[in-house]
Design a protein around this motif. Structure first.
Motif, PDB file in Angstrom:
ATOM      1  N   ARG A   2     -11.834  23.967 121.765  1.00 11.28           N
ATOM      2  CA  ARG A   2     -10.852  23.040 121.910  1.00 11.28           C
ATOM      3  C   ARG A   2     -10.205  23.167 123.191  1.00 11.28           C
ATOM      4  O   ARG A   2     -10.044  21.933 123.797  1.00 11.28           O
ATOM      5  N   ALA A  25      -5.523  20.237 116.475  1.00  7.40           N
ATOM      6  CA  ALA A  25      -6.666  20.846 115.954  1.00  7.40           C
ATOM      7  C   ALA A  25      -5.906  22.512 115.497  1.00  7.40           C
ATOM      8  O   ALA A  25      -6.295  23.581 115.954  1.00  7.40           O
ATOM      9  N   TYR A  43     -11.265  17.855 107.708  1.00  9.36           N
ATOM     10  CA  TYR A  43     -12.574  18.662 107.083  1.00  9.36           C
ATOM     11  C   TYR A  43     -13.632  17.568 106.953  1.00  9.36           C
ATOM     12  O   TYR A  43     -13.354  16.409 106.632  1.00  9.36           O
ATOM     13  N   LYS A  44     -14.692  17.896 107.308  1.00 10.70           N
ATOM     14  CA  LYS A  44     -16.025  17.081 107.453  1.00 10.70           C
ATOM     15  C   LYS A  44     -16.824  17.276 105.852  1.00 10.70           C
ATOM     16  O   LYS A  44     -17.535  18.127 105.557  1.00 10.70           O
ATOM     17  N   LYS A  58     -10.294  19.849 113.874  1.00 15.25           N
ATOM     18  CA  LYS A  58     -11.388  20.813 113.032  1.00 15.25           C
ATOM     19  C   LYS A  58     -11.838  20.005 112.018  1.00 15.25           C
ATOM     20  O   LYS A  58     -11.705  19.079 111.555  1.00 15.25           O
ATOM     21  N   VAL A  59     -13.068  20.590 111.696  1.00 13.29           N
ATOM     22  CA  VAL A  59     -13.996  20.004 110.755  1.00 13.29           C
ATOM     23  C   VAL A  59     -14.280  21.142 109.568  1.00 13.29           C
ATOM     24  O   VAL A  59     -15.183  20.704 108.679  1.00 13.29           O
ATOM     25  N   ASP A  60     -13.645  22.079 109.800  1.00 10.95           N
ATOM     26  CA  ASP A  60     -13.816  23.078 108.648  1.00 10.95           C
ATOM     27  C   ASP A  60     -12.504  23.941 107.920  1.00 10.95           C
ATOM     28  O   ASP A  60     -12.567  24.835 107.525  1.00 10.95           O
ATOM     29  N   THR A  91     -16.392  30.478 113.220  1.00 10.13           N
ATOM     30  CA  THR A  91     -16.066  29.363 112.372  1.00 10.13           C
ATOM     31  C   THR A  91     -15.302  30.034 111.283  1.00 10.13           C
ATOM     32  O   THR A  91     -15.668  31.304 110.794  1.00 10.13           O
ATOM     33  N   THR A 136     -13.632  24.082 117.728  1.00 13.59           N
ATOM     34  CA  THR A 136     -13.263  25.446 117.244  1.00 13.59           C
ATOM     35  C   THR A 136     -12.266  26.065 117.974  1.00 13.59           C
ATOM     36  O   THR A 136     -11.742  25.364 118.940  1.00 13.59           O
ATOM     37  N   ILE A 148     -14.791  12.568 108.290  1.00 15.61           N
ATOM     38  CA  ILE A 148     -13.512  13.700 108.463  1.00 15.61           C
ATOM     39  C   ILE A 148     -12.203  13.233 108.116  1.00 15.61           C
ATOM     40  O   ILE A 148     -11.916  12.273 108.393  1.00 15.61           O
ATOM     41  N   ALA A 207     -15.685  17.351 116.887  1.00 17.27           N
ATOM     42  CA  ALA A 207     -15.653  18.892 116.235  1.00 17.27           C
ATOM     43  C   ALA A 207     -15.160  19.958 117.166  1.00 17.27           C
ATOM     44  O   ALA A 207     -15.770  20.081 118.280  1.00 17.27           O
ATOM     45  N   GLU A 260     -20.124  12.725 105.458  1.00 11.70           N
ATOM     46  CA  GLU A 260     -19.795  13.173 106.720  1.00 11.70           C
ATOM     47  C   GLU A 260     -18.428  12.636 107.384  1.00 11.70           C
ATOM     48  O   GLU A 260     -18.283  12.314 108.579  1.00 11.70           O
TER      49      GLU A 260
END
Length: 269
Positions: free
Chosen positions: A100, A114, A61-62, A53-55, A188, A96, A69, A94, A67
């Motif tokens: 995934r 994730a 988290y990114k 996950k990047v959010d 997201t 969601t 993660i 990345a 940038e």
């Protein structure tokens, strides 16, 4: 008869040679090094491909500025890569809640780490490790909404992520108390939070630890908690060597106390 005996002997010798050439000293799923073939493939590549996950602050988290993660699940991915490669080297992708699974199926990633909740239905499609974190589905609302629990969401809209388990958990809980709720699905988490802020939905629902990353002065996470969510590392069916290595690594991290240190590092409860 003598000529026939010579021919038969020759045929037997040829058959023996063919059989000998086709045999291997190791089992079919093992590489020359003795490692499972799926693990050896990663070792040969020199990098572990992981869906993250990047959010989700504190999990994956990114940072929009650097940038980079970071998060608990990134640390876990690095720990697994160290077991395979001898060094921390991952290639994060990345994902969601909706993407995934397909990325594991296609082989674009070796693992998905994730906030992937383990369910009996999902076990039919993927290898899952033992749980490395357990959470529960919770509800975030605006402080000035007057909403104090699920019963107060009767006739209101709840924002959830596509393909997540939150919708089912809340629907089942709502049915038990006779509350009528509707859902809006988003790709997201930032989209759900934006919908809550703008009033498009009355509630943002996902696992509590994920919600905590979106908490601000205008919102509150309610005490209600539903359907325990066990997070597991997912890998492709058939990649059993990799699945065992992942599970062994998680067991080792639990026994050594490293997993607890990682959860504390990221403020997870």
């Amino acid at each position: 008869m003598k000529k026939f005996g010579i021919i038969l002997t020759s045929l037997l010798l040829v058959a023996g040679l063919v059989t000998g050439c086709g045999s291997t000293p190791t089992t079919p799923d093992k590489g020359a090094s003795g490692l499972p073939a799926d693990v050896q493939a990663i070792k040969d590549r020199g990098v572990l491909k992981v869906g993250v996950k990047v959010d989700v602050p504190n999990f994956g988290y990114k940072d929009p500025k650097t940038e980079e993660i970071t998060g608990f699940e990134i640390d876990l991915a690095n720990a697994i890569s160290k077991e395979i490669l001898g060094t921390e080297k991952i290639e994060p992708a990345a994902v969601t809640a909706k993407t995934r699974g397909p990325l594991v199926d296609s082989g674009d990633v070796d693992l998905v780490i994730a906030t992937f909740t383990v369910t009996e239905e999902r076990k039919k499609s993927y290898n899952f490790s033992d749980a490395y974190f357990t959470d529960g589905v919770k509800l975030m609302v605006k402080k000035d909404s007057g909403i104090q629990g699920l019963k107060d969401l009767n006739g209101k809209k709840i924002g959830v992520a596509q393909s997540a388990t939150s919708k089912k958990a809340i629907q089942e809980a709502a049915d038990k108390i006779g509350a009528k709720v509707t859902f809006m699905e988003f790709s997201t988490y930032p989209e759900i939070k934006a919908a809550l802020d703008s009033g498009r939905v009355d509630c943002f629902s996902v696992d509590g630890s994920i919600l905590s990353g979106y908490l601000d002065d205008s919102t509150v996470i309610l005490a209600d908690s539903f359907s325990p969510q066990d997070y597991g590392v997912a890998s492709k069916k058939g990649n059993d060597g990799l699945a065992k290595l992942v599970n062994d690594t998680i067991a080792k991290l639990k026994t050594s106390g490293e997993l607890d240190k990682m959860t504390q590092k990221w403020g997870l409860k």
